[in-house]
Design a protein around this motif. Structure first.
Motif, PDB file in Angstrom:
ATOM      1  N   LEU A 247       0.810  -1.218   0.000  1.00 48.13           N
ATOM      2  CA  LEU A 247       0.000   0.000   0.000  1.00 48.13           C
ATOM      3  C   LEU A 247       0.846   1.273   0.000  1.00 48.13           C
ATOM      4  O   LEU A 247       0.305   2.361  -0.228  1.00 48.13           O
ATOM      5  N   SER A 248       2.151   1.145   0.235  1.00 49.08           N
ATOM      6  CA  SER A 248       3.054   2.306   0.241  1.00 49.08           C
ATOM      7  C   SER A 248       4.324   1.973  -0.537  1.00 49.08           C
ATOM      8  O   SER A 248       5.424   1.943   0.025  1.00 49.08           O
TER       9      SER A 248
ATOM     10  N   THR B 210      -5.185 -13.693  -5.770  1.00 49.99           N
ATOM     11  CA  THR B 210      -6.496 -13.644  -5.116  1.00 49.99           C
ATOM     12  C   THR B 210      -7.431 -12.689  -5.847  1.00 49.99           C
ATOM     13  O   THR B 210      -7.002 -11.653  -6.344  1.00 49.99           O
ATOM     14  N   ASP B 211      -8.722 -13.038  -5.882  1.00 53.97           N
ATOM     15  CA  ASP B 211      -9.715 -12.131  -6.461  1.00 53.97           C
ATOM     16  C   ASP B 211     -10.067 -11.014  -5.494  1.00 53.97           C
ATOM     17  O   ASP B 211     -10.181  -9.855  -5.884  1.00 53.97           O
ATOM     18  N   ILE B 212     -10.268 -11.367  -4.234  1.00 50.73           N
ATOM     19  CA  ILE B 212     -10.626 -10.360  -3.241  1.00 50.73           C
ATOM     20  C   ILE B 212     -10.149 -10.816  -1.864  1.00 50.73           C
ATOM     21  O   ILE B 212     -10.324 -11.982  -1.491  1.00 50.73           O
ATOM     22  N   CYS B 213      -9.524  -9.919  -1.139  1.00 50.46           N
ATOM     23  CA  CYS B 213      -9.106 -10.217   0.236  1.00 50.46           C
ATOM     24  C   CYS B 213     -10.258  -9.943   1.202  1.00 50.46           C
ATOM     25  O   CYS B 213     -11.273  -9.344   0.832  1.00 50.46           O
ATOM     26  N   CYS B 214     -10.079 -10.363   2.432  1.00 52.43           N
ATOM     27  CA  CYS B 214     -11.059 -10.068   3.472  1.00 52.43           C
ATOM     28  C   CYS B 214     -10.346  -9.962   4.803  1.00 52.43           C
ATOM     29  O   CYS B 214      -9.202 -10.411   4.953  1.00 52.43           O
ATOM     30  N   THR B 215     -11.001  -9.384   5.771  1.00 53.39           N
ATOM     31  CA  THR B 215     -10.561  -9.423   7.159  1.00 53.39           C
ATOM     32  C   THR B 215     -11.550 -10.282   7.928  1.00 53.39           C
ATOM     33  O   THR B 215     -12.595 -10.685   7.391  1.00 53.39           O
TER      34      THR B 215
ATOM     35  N   VAL C 264      -6.631  -6.241  -2.350  1.00 53.72           N
ATOM     36  CA  VAL C 264      -6.873  -5.541  -1.087  1.00 53.72           C
ATOM     37  C   VAL C 264      -7.872  -4.406  -1.294  1.00 53.72           C
ATOM     38  O   VAL C 264      -8.785  -4.201  -0.480  1.00 53.72           O
ATOM     39  N   GLU C 265      -7.722  -3.663  -2.383  1.00 54.94           N
ATOM     40  CA  GLU C 265      -8.631  -2.547  -2.651  1.00 54.94           C
ATOM     41  C   GLU C 265     -10.058  -3.030  -2.875  1.00 54.94           C
ATOM     42  O   GLU C 265     -11.020  -2.375  -2.463  1.00 54.94           O
TER      43      GLU C 265
END
Length: 350
Positions: free
Chosen positions: A100-101, A152-157, A337-338
């Protein structure tokens, strides 16, 4: 990226000279006032901000500029004006900050601080699993390596895992990874029968079992329960609620960020906490009038505890250990992540 110092860093301090490398990490420095002053001095010289995960040693949490979960800290890294991020946590978390940075220098005080959960699935494992289910949507918990996030298609928490899975077409298969206990929780809540769950686990959370939880509940029948969904006892906690052993409203399945939020709201005199024991420090600070007790007082992550006062001082003094993620991997991982952030409340992390 090369770190630009605002002025030369003095490395010849007695503190830095005393650091030794041992089997459990760097030692030889005590976390006293002299250490704290030297850490702050070096952080200023390196134009660095210090981030500490909730499972870190109390001294590391106290010296940090920001304390929280991995996702919250990755966001703090992106928002920080400093160009150097010192991430006191495990390696996949520092990778997330770098993802992210990408323009910032990210340091982890000891690059050997790994994660049994993140290590439970490799990019090669995921490629093979995807080949067996070519039309499936891949949902990865943020506690994964950059290479896995890139596939990955989509991350999650743990806070929004249910929302993420519910957003997927019910006719599409879902590959959920890597934590089997969080996956079981998601499957139970969504009622979805086309979700395949990777058999990974955090060895610390998996070791907090149902027998221990039941014994603690029997000893403290009026206590509230804060249970992390990675725990081996999460199903047992819900069973105890279903059987009426514990009133349902006193069983809270929460991320560590959720535990902190709930700590300020609970009316209970005692709370049994099922997660890594480092979390107790923040909970007791947030609500000192509440008696927070661990379900398993041996549930300490040895990787988290590798970030010692000596390791942090070494990292600032010599610029070690820098975290790198190649541009292609970082780009793909960033997209997954987005996509996560638009679904439900991603909370503050795991």
């Amino acid at each position: 990226m090369t770190t630009t110092l605002t002025q030369p860093v003095r490395l010849e301090s007695e503190l830095a000279a005393g650091i030794v490398d041992g089997p459990g990490g760097y030692t030889g420095v005590e976390a006293g006032p002299e250490w704290a002053a030297e850490v702050r001095r070096l952080a200023t010289l390196r134009n660095a901000t210090i981030l500490a995960h909730n499972y870190q040693l109390p001294a590391i949490q106290d010296i940090a500029d920001h304390v929280g979960d991995s996702l919250a800290l990755a966001r703090a890294a992106a928002a920080a004006p400093e160009q150097t991020i010192v991430f006191c946590g495990v390696h996949f978390m520092a990778e997330s900050a770098k993802i992210l940075s990408p323009e910032k220098t990210v340091l982890i005080p000891d690059e050997r601080a790994g994660c049994s959960l993140a290590d439970s699935i490799t990019a090669a494992d995921l490629r093979e699993w995807k080949s067996e289910h070519p039309d499936a949507v891949v949902v990865s918990y943020v506690n994964t390596t950059a290479e896995v996030k890139a596939l990955t298609d989509i991350c999650c928490t743990s806070s929004n895992a249910v929302d993420v899975v519910e957003s997927i077409d019910p006719d599409r298969e879902v590959l959920f990874l890597p934590d089997q206990f969080l996956g079981a929780h998601v499957k139970r809540v969504t009622g979805r029968d086309n979700i395949h769950i990777w058999a990974g686990e955090c060895h610390v959370h998996a070791g907090i079992n149902g027998e221990e939880l039941t014994a603690q509940v029997e000893a403290s029948p009026d206590a509230e329960l804060f249970v992390h969904p990675e725990c081996g006892c999460a199903t047992s906690a819900l069973y105890l609620a279903g059987e009426g052993t514990v009133p349902e409203d006193r069983v809270k399945i929460l991320s560590t960020g959720g535990m902190l939020d709930q700590a300020s709201q609970t009316k209970a005199e005692k709370v049994l906490v099922a997660t890594e024991v480092g979390m107790l420090y923040q909970l007791r600070k947030a609500a000192p009038e509440v008696d927070f007790q661990p379900v398993n007082d041996r549930a300490a992550c040895p990787y988290m505890k590798m970030i010692t006062p000596a390791a942090l001082l070494r990292s600032l003094a010599v610029g070690a250990d820098e975290v790198h993620v190649d541009e292609q991997t970082a780009h793909a991982a960033r997209l997954s992540v987005e996509r996560m952030i638009g679904h439900g409340d991603p909370g503050s992390g795991e």
